[in-house]
Design an enzyme around this catalytic site. Sequence first.
Site, PDB file in Angstrom:
ATOM      1  N   HIS A  64      23.189  -9.491  11.260  1.00 32.42           N
ATOM      2  CA  HIS A  64      23.434 -10.082   9.943  1.00 32.42           C
ATOM      3  C   HIS A  64      24.272 -11.355  10.036  1.00 32.42           C
ATOM      4  O   HIS A  64      24.155 -12.228   9.194  1.00 32.42           O
ATOM      5  CB  HIS A  64      24.102  -9.070   9.009  1.00 32.42           C
ATOM      6  CG  HIS A  64      25.485  -8.710   9.397  1.00 32.42           C
ATOM      7  ND1 HIS A  64      25.759  -7.861  10.444  1.00 32.42           N
ATOM      8  CD2 HIS A  64      26.672  -9.094   8.887  1.00 32.42           C
ATOM      9  CE1 HIS A  64      27.066  -7.734  10.563  1.00 32.42           C
ATOM     10  NE2 HIS A  64      27.639  -8.472   9.637  1.00 32.42           N
ATOM     11  N   ASP A  65      25.100 -11.474  11.056  1.00 32.35           N
ATOM     12  CA  ASP A  65      25.960 -12.650  11.232  1.00 32.35           C
ATOM     13  C   ASP A  65      25.479 -13.586  12.336  1.00 32.35           C
ATOM     14  O   ASP A  65      26.251 -14.400  12.828  1.00 32.35           O
ATOM     15  CB  ASP A  65      27.398 -12.207  11.541  1.00 32.35           C
ATOM     16  CG  ASP A  65      28.193 -11.900  10.292  1.00 32.35           C
ATOM     17  OD1 ASP A  65      27.848 -12.415   9.211  1.00 32.35           O
ATOM     18  OD2 ASP A  65      29.189 -11.162  10.395  1.00 32.35           O
ATOM     19  N   LYS A 100      26.459 -17.213  12.622  1.00 30.86           N
ATOM     20  CA  LYS A 100      27.788 -17.655  13.075  1.00 30.86           C
ATOM     21  C   LYS A 100      27.718 -18.389  14.407  1.00 30.86           C
ATOM     22  O   LYS A 100      28.685 -19.061  14.780  1.00 30.86           O
ATOM     23  CB  LYS A 100      28.758 -16.472  13.141  1.00 30.86           C
ATOM     24  CG  LYS A 100      29.202 -16.026  11.756  1.00 30.86           C
ATOM     25  CD  LYS A 100      30.259 -14.945  11.830  1.00 30.86           C
ATOM     26  CE  LYS A 100      30.751 -14.574  10.442  1.00 30.86           C
ATOM     27  NZ  LYS A 100      31.751 -13.498  10.487  1.00 30.86           N
ATOM     28  N   HIS A 136      26.936 -19.928   7.338  1.00 31.13           N
ATOM     29  CA  HIS A 136      26.328 -19.033   8.332  1.00 31.13           C
ATOM     30  C   HIS A 136      25.175 -18.183   7.793  1.00 31.13           C
ATOM     31  O   HIS A 136      24.227 -17.919   8.549  1.00 31.13           O
ATOM     32  CB  HIS A 136      27.387 -18.178   9.052  1.00 31.13           C
ATOM     33  CG  HIS A 136      27.806 -16.943   8.348  1.00 31.13           C
ATOM     34  ND1 HIS A 136      28.841 -16.911   7.445  1.00 31.13           N
ATOM     35  CD2 HIS A 136      27.328 -15.672   8.428  1.00 31.13           C
ATOM     36  CE1 HIS A 136      28.991 -15.679   7.005  1.00 31.13           C
ATOM     37  NE2 HIS A 136      28.093 -14.910   7.575  1.00 31.13           N
ATOM     38  N   HIS A 172      23.701 -11.062   2.702  1.00 29.96           N
ATOM     39  CA  HIS A 172      24.736 -10.041   2.889  1.00 29.96           C
ATOM     40  C   HIS A 172      26.100 -10.421   2.313  1.00 29.96           C
ATOM     41  O   HIS A 172      26.984  -9.572   2.199  1.00 29.96           O
ATOM     42  CB  HIS A 172      24.856  -9.612   4.361  1.00 29.96           C
ATOM     43  CG  HIS A 172      25.495 -10.606   5.271  1.00 29.96           C
ATOM     44  ND1 HIS A 172      24.821 -11.711   5.754  1.00 29.96           N
ATOM     45  CD2 HIS A 172      26.735 -10.661   5.787  1.00 29.96           C
ATOM     46  CE1 HIS A 172      25.634 -12.405   6.536  1.00 29.96           C
ATOM     47  NE2 HIS A 172      26.801 -11.785   6.577  1.00 29.96           N
ATOM     48  N   HIS A 173      26.275 -11.682   1.896  1.00 32.69           N
ATOM     49  CA  HIS A 173      27.519 -12.087   1.229  1.00 32.69           C
ATOM     50  C   HIS A 173      27.341 -12.291  -0.282  1.00 32.69           C
ATOM     51  O   HIS A 173      28.255 -12.752  -0.959  1.00 32.69           O
ATOM     52  CB  HIS A 173      28.100 -13.350   1.861  1.00 32.69           C
ATOM     53  CG  HIS A 173      28.750 -13.081   3.177  1.00 32.69           C
ATOM     54  ND1 HIS A 173      29.891 -12.320   3.302  1.00 32.69           N
ATOM     55  CD2 HIS A 173      28.412 -13.456   4.440  1.00 32.69           C
ATOM     56  CE1 HIS A 173      30.230 -12.245   4.569  1.00 32.69           C
ATOM     57  NE2 HIS A 173      29.340 -12.921   5.286  1.00 32.69           N
ATOM     58  N   ASP A 183      29.188  -3.747   6.396  1.00 36.21           N
ATOM     59  CA  ASP A 183      29.874  -4.892   6.992  1.00 36.21           C
ATOM     60  C   ASP A 183      31.319  -4.986   6.518  1.00 36.21           C
ATOM     61  O   ASP A 183      32.232  -5.172   7.329  1.00 36.21           O
ATOM     62  CB  ASP A 183      29.113  -6.174   6.664  1.00 36.21           C
ATOM     63  CG  ASP A 183      29.714  -7.421   7.294  1.00 36.21           C
ATOM     64  OD1 ASP A 183      30.179  -7.346   8.457  1.00 36.21           O
ATOM     65  OD2 ASP A 183      29.701  -8.473   6.632  1.00 36.21           O
TER      66      ASP A 183
END
Length: 146
Positions: free
Chosen positions: A2-3, A6, A31, A56-57, A85
């Site tokens: 998911h990240d 980054k 990201h 996801h954010h 998360d």
Amino acid sequence: MHDIGKIGIPDAILRKPGKLDDTEWTIMKQHPEIGANILKGDTPLQHMARDIALYHHEKWDGSGYPQGLAGTQITLAARIVAVADVFDALTTVRPYKAAWPVEKAVEFMQKQAGQHFDPDLVRLFLNALPAILEIKEKWKEALLAQ
């Protein structure tokens, strides 16, 4: 996964021990879109992976980023990952903070149900918490043994 976006964020920002300034925060918020670009593809699995990275954010109340989606506009997979998360981030040591006790993280998750998180998913997550904590402990020990 998911990240994954980054990898496009400078290490100085990712590893900064203190709060990010406005410029750094603007860079960090890129990201999800970087990750979505990395994960684009034509299969259903690639679509889901892209959605998780991109959304996801997002927050249940629409105050998240990058698109300000709310409620069920956010894909189910991304809403699930958001819960997992944040819990993981709260209960794990980071360069900028100590790990929270599980009880404090649970209280935060409950308070954020209906704001940050899908309230139904928070309830399901907390119902599964004993099993989740067993898995977290098992893998903590495995990582320490390496």
